[in-house]
Design a protein around this motif. Structure first.
Motif, PDB file in Angstrom:
ATOM      1  N   SER A   1      -7.109   6.147   3.365  1.00 57.80           N
ATOM      2  CA  SER A   1      -6.154   7.160   2.991  1.00 57.80           C
ATOM      3  C   SER A   1      -6.942   8.397   2.641  1.00 57.80           C
TER       4      SER A   1
ATOM      5  N   ALA B   1      -1.231   4.221  -1.264  1.00 57.05           N
ATOM      6  CA  ALA B   1      -1.992   4.756  -0.212  1.00 57.05           C
ATOM      7  C   ALA B   1      -1.396   5.575   0.812  1.00 57.05           C
ATOM      8  N   LYS B   2      -0.236   5.174   1.338  1.00 56.30           N
ATOM      9  CA  LYS B   2       0.549   5.612   2.322  1.00 56.30           C
ATOM     10  C   LYS B   2       1.004   7.162   1.883  1.00 56.30           C
TER      11      LYS B   2
ATOM     12  N   LYS C   1       0.904  -1.286  -0.139  1.00 55.05           N
ATOM     13  CA  LYS C   1       0.132   0.162  -0.235  1.00 55.05           C
ATOM     14  C   LYS C   1       1.088   1.303  -0.001  1.00 55.05           C
TER      15      LYS C   1
END
Length: 177
Positions: free
Chosen positions: A83, A6-7, A3
């Motif tokens: 997110s 998303a981070k 991810k």
């Protein structure tokens, strides 16, 4: 690196929202400080009412950005549940940023110049009408070309390059209605 995108989006959204919160507090404190301490005679109930009413849309926009863009984390360290939406997206989000920044400018000018500067806030509805009109006309033109409308010179458009070549040679001509 699960991810990672998303981070990255979560970190970018957090930075944008924190910066926006500081800017909003700073501009409104600047207004109140100048109006209360420097220009005391110009601070009336009407000017406070105008300030509150014309700042409400930007505060609502900021609340919406917090709601849709603020990432949510789980109980475990580094666990990202959501997110948030991209706050740098095109379209409505971009327009909302324009309204937010324009309101910041109006608050700063109203702090320095007085209540006359609030008339600049009237540009926002005019800009909205302009954007709606250009969007409508662009969509209308796109639909006409899809439906076999006319080009900018007013001549009928053929459906494909093959049809245009056939018409040039004098073969099967399309009838347009």
């Amino acid at each position: 690196m699960a991810k990672k995108a998303a981070k990255t989006l979560a970190a970018r959204n957090t930075a944008i929202l924190n910066r926006t919160r500081v800017l909003t507090i700073g501009f409104h404190l600047f207004y109140l400080t100048l109006r209360c301490l420097v220009f005391r005679t110009s601070l009336t109930h009407n000017s406070l009412l105008i300030w509150i009413l014309l700042s409400l849309p930007s505060l609502f926009i900021q609340f919406q950005f917090e709601r849709i863009g603020r990432p949510t984390f789980g109980t475990a360290p580094g666990e990202l549940l959501r997110s948030g939406d991209d706050l740098e997206a095109q379209g409505l989000t971009e327009y909302m940023w324009d309204v937010l920044y324009w309101t910041y400018g109006c608050v700063a000018l109203a702090a320095v110049l007085g209540d006359v500067a609030w008339w600049l806030w009237g540009v926002i509805p005019i800009y909205s009408v302009y954007l709606a009109y250009t969007t409508f006309m662009g969509a209308r033109g796109g639909m006409q070309s899809l439906a076999g409308g006319t080009d900018s010179a007013g001549t009928p458009q053929a459906g494909s390059k093959r049809q245009q070549k056939m018409e040039k040679r004098g073969g099967q001509k399309q009838l347009y209605r």
